[in-house]
Design a protein around this motif. Structure first.
Motif, PDB file in Angstrom:
ATOM      1  N   VAL A 232      -3.479   2.379  -3.564  1.00  0.00           N
ATOM      2  CA  VAL A 232      -3.032   3.788  -2.896  1.00  0.00           C
ATOM      3  C   VAL A 232      -4.441   4.115  -2.199  1.00  0.00           C
ATOM      4  CG1 VAL A 232      -2.615   6.116  -3.753  1.00  0.00           C
ATOM      5  CG2 VAL A 232      -1.893   4.033  -5.267  1.00  0.00           C
ATOM      6  N   VAL A 233      -3.617   5.017  -1.213  1.00  0.00           N
ATOM      7  CA  VAL A 233      -4.623   5.643  -0.040  1.00  0.00           C
ATOM      8  C   VAL A 233      -3.948   7.129  -0.045  1.00  0.00           C
ATOM      9  CG1 VAL A 233      -5.539   5.969   2.400  1.00  0.00           C
ATOM     10  CG2 VAL A 233      -4.979   3.576   1.048  1.00  0.00           C
ATOM     11  N   ARG A 234      -4.708   7.912  -0.514  1.00  0.00           N
ATOM     12  CA  ARG A 234      -4.493   9.236  -0.505  1.00  0.00           C
ATOM     13  C   ARG A 234      -5.249  10.188   0.642  1.00  0.00           C
ATOM     14  NH1 ARG A 234      -1.760  11.992  -4.642  1.00  0.00           N
ATOM     15  NH2 ARG A 234      -1.002  10.446  -6.180  1.00  0.00           N
ATOM     16  N   ILE A 235      -4.542  10.812   1.539  1.00  0.00           N
ATOM     17  CA  ILE A 235      -5.122  11.801   2.468  1.00  0.00           C
ATOM     18  C   ILE A 235      -5.100  13.186   1.957  1.00  0.00           C
ATOM     19  CG2 ILE A 235      -4.829  12.581   4.706  1.00  0.00           C
ATOM     20  CD1 ILE A 235      -3.309  10.071   5.401  1.00  0.00           C
ATOM     21  N   ARG A 236      -6.514  13.587   1.661  1.00  0.00           N
ATOM     22  CA  ARG A 236      -6.712  14.785   0.795  1.00  0.00           C
ATOM     23  C   ARG A 236      -7.150  15.759   1.755  1.00  0.00           C
ATOM     24  NH1 ARG A 236      -5.280  14.936  -4.594  1.00  0.00           N
ATOM     25  NH2 ARG A 236      -7.286  15.504  -5.347  1.00  0.00           N
ATOM     26  N   THR A 237      -6.442  17.000   1.848  1.00  0.00           N
ATOM     27  CA  THR A 237      -6.958  18.097   2.717  1.00  0.00           C
ATOM     28  C   THR A 237      -7.152  19.329   1.854  1.00  0.00           C
ATOM     29  OG1 THR A 237      -4.601  18.894   3.032  1.00  0.00           O
ATOM     30  CG2 THR A 237      -5.266  17.017   4.593  1.00  0.00           C
ATOM     31  N   GLY A 238      -7.467  20.642   2.553  1.00  0.00           N
ATOM     32  CA  GLY A 238      -7.949  21.672   1.688  1.00  0.00           C
ATOM     33  C   GLY A 238      -8.933  21.484   0.829  1.00  0.00           C
TER      34      GLY A 238
ATOM     35  N   VAL B  69       0.958  -1.108   0.001  1.00  0.00           N
ATOM     36  CA  VAL B  69       0.025   0.086  -0.051  1.00  0.00           C
ATOM     37  C   VAL B  69       0.905   1.298  -0.277  1.00  0.00           C
ATOM     38  CG1 VAL B  69      -1.893   1.269   1.293  1.00  0.00           C
ATOM     39  CG2 VAL B  69      -1.839  -1.059   1.167  1.00  0.00           C
ATOM     40  N   ALA B  70       0.571   2.104  -0.755  1.00  0.00           N
ATOM     41  CA  ALA B  70       1.298   3.381  -0.980  1.00  0.00           C
ATOM     42  C   ALA B  70       0.373   4.413  -0.405  1.00  0.00           C
ATOM     43  CB  ALA B  70       1.688   4.022  -2.362  1.00  0.00           C
ATOM     44  N   ILE B  71       1.123   5.227   0.599  1.00  0.00           N
ATOM     45  CA  ILE B  71       0.153   6.510   1.035  1.00  0.00           C
ATOM     46  C   ILE B  71       0.543   7.699   0.465  1.00  0.00           C
ATOM     47  CG2 ILE B  71      -0.554   7.540   3.523  1.00  0.00           C
ATOM     48  CD1 ILE B  71      -0.246   5.000   4.737  1.00  0.00           C
ATOM     49  N   GLU B  72      -0.333   8.561   0.028  1.00  0.00           N
ATOM     50  CA  GLU B  72      -0.139   9.949  -0.197  1.00  0.00           C
ATOM     51  C   GLU B  72      -0.482  11.013   0.509  1.00  0.00           C
ATOM     52  OE1 GLU B  72       2.259  10.477  -2.384  1.00  0.00           O
ATOM     53  OE2 GLU B  72       2.218   9.045  -4.050  1.00  0.00           O
ATOM     54  N   TYR B  73       0.017  12.173   1.005  1.00  0.00           N
ATOM     55  CA  TYR B  73      -0.480  13.152   1.740  1.00  0.00           C
ATOM     56  C   TYR B  73      -0.527  14.316   0.709  1.00  0.00           C
ATOM     57  CZ  TYR B  73      -1.123  17.186   4.620  1.00  0.00           C
ATOM     58  OH  TYR B  73      -1.594  18.429   5.523  1.00  0.00           O
TER      59      TYR B  73
ATOM     60  N   PRO C 128     -10.942   4.966  -4.495  1.00  0.00           N
ATOM     61  CA  PRO C 128     -12.015   4.431  -3.582  1.00  0.00           C
ATOM     62  C   PRO C 128     -11.637   4.404  -2.097  1.00  0.00           C
ATOM     63  CG  PRO C 128     -10.876   2.598  -4.826  1.00  0.00           C
ATOM     64  CD  PRO C 128     -10.381   4.056  -5.459  1.00  0.00           C
ATOM     65  N   HIS C 129     -10.349   4.362  -1.893  1.00  0.00           N
ATOM     66  CA  HIS C 129      -9.810   4.229  -0.467  1.00  0.00           C
ATOM     67  C   HIS C 129      -9.308   5.900   0.147  1.00  0.00           C
ATOM     68  CE1 HIS C 129     -10.390   0.146  -0.782  1.00  0.00           C
ATOM     69  NE2 HIS C 129      -9.443   0.284  -1.677  1.00  0.00           N
ATOM     70  N   ASP C 130      -9.514   6.703  -0.751  1.00  0.00           N
ATOM     71  CA  ASP C 130      -8.860   8.104  -0.307  1.00  0.00           C
ATOM     72  C   ASP C 130      -9.796   8.789   1.228  1.00  0.00           C
ATOM     73  OD1 ASP C 130      -7.181   7.820  -2.506  1.00  0.00           O
ATOM     74  OD2 ASP C 130      -8.087   9.144  -3.656  1.00  0.00           O
TER      75      ASP C 130
END
Length: 312
Positions: free
Chosen positions: A265-271, A229-233, A278-280
């Motif tokens: 991929v799990v993206r943590i989306r702010t702002g 799993v890759a995590i993106e901020y 599907p997992h963001d």
């Protein structure tokens, strides 16, 4: 009959009555005129049999890897019969050859798909037929070529960074090309996960099966090899321009490349950035609650028992 290399080797051991039916270097002279094939062959992927032990006419399936990183299977006769020897790399790999074929649109612009960019819909008239006009690019480039003196054009060559190690597609590793962490939030998130789980946090890249810009690797913010799993901020940045517009399309392309080699991929989306996958997670910032949601998402993707097996 064509057979896998391990079965072929065992059959030759039995038929010749020797543990090593062909000595190392026995067929070296036959392969010296094919340096590209020598470079693309890896004994560790072929039951330990080196290329100089394989007769050129053997009906055996061997595993090869092109210069970009595509892995494919072909017999010695198929590889030696490919044209060009030292021509462009696409002639040595079936997948590269398919990608190198130009996509030709119909002559009439009314028949073009809606996905054709607007600049390509302009047309120019020739003496015989109407052709799509070559869109002007940046830096004086027209139609993918850079102008030199007196209107002459030379093709713009694309190079692939050679620093990426030769690894199977989907393998994670510590890259020499990965940029340093530029966000304190990423370090904070990594530290929060490190307190909860005994994952490997020193990997910085994932090996791809096709180029992504000038590399065959990508650099997620956090790589979890055990879970694949890759995590993106993602945030909009100081000026509100990050991860929006064309940069958001780059994020989508990156996600497709990562998922194409078996990762998620799990993206943590702010702002107020909207989710891309599907997992963001759409959050206001990094907090304990955000980490809890991220852990729940990891359990949802790979299973609670598997994820919790790495809990501290």
């Amino acid at each position: 009959m064509v057979e896998p290399v391990d079965a072929w080797w065992r059959r030759r051991q039995w038929s010749r009555g020797e543990p090593v039916p062909y000595a190392v270097g026995q067929f070296r002279a036959d392969w010296l005129s094919y340096p590209v094939l020598v470079r693309q062959y890896h004994p560790e992927w072929n039951a330990g049999v080196v290329l100089s032990q394989v007769p050129p006419a053997a009906e055996v399936l061997l595993t090869w890897e092109c210069d970009v990183g595509h892995v494919f299977v072909a017999t010695p006769a198929e590889q030696r019969s490919r044209p060009g020897r030292e021509r462009r790399r696409s002639v040595w790999c079936p997948e590269c050859a398919a990608q190198a074929k130009p996509q030709r649109w119909p002559v009439l612009p009314d028949d073009w798909p809606d996905t054709v960019p607007a600049p390509q819909r302009a047309v120019r008239q020739t003496g015989r037929q109407t052709l799509p006009a070559a869109p002007a690019g940046r830096g004086g480039r027209v139609g993918g070529a850079a102008r030199t003196g007196r209107g002459a054009r030379r093709p713009v060559e694309r190079t692939i960074c050679p620093k990426t190690p030769r690894l199977p597609s989907g393998a994670s590793f510590t890259s020499a090309c990965a940029p340093a962490t530029a966000s304190a939030v990423e370090a904070e998130l990594r530290a929060a996960l490190s307190e909860r789980f005994a994952f490997t946090f020193d990997h910085t890249a994932i090996r791809l099966d096709r180029p992504f810009f000038d590399h065959v690797e990508v650099w997620p913010d956090i790589v979890l090899p055990e879970l694949r799993v890759a995590i993106e901020y993602d945030s909009t940045g100081r000026h509100g321009l990050e991860h929006v517009g064309p940069r958001q399309e780059t994020d989508r392309r990156k996600d497709r490349a990562v998922r194409g080699v078996g990762w998620e991929v799990v993206r943590i989306r702010t702002g107020r950035l909207q989710a891309l996958g599907p997992h963001d997670l759409e959050v206001s910032g990094i907090s304990g609650r955000t980490v809890d949601r991220l852990v729940d998402t990891l359990r949802e993707i790979r299973g609670a028992l598997f994820v919790d097996a790495y809990a501290r």
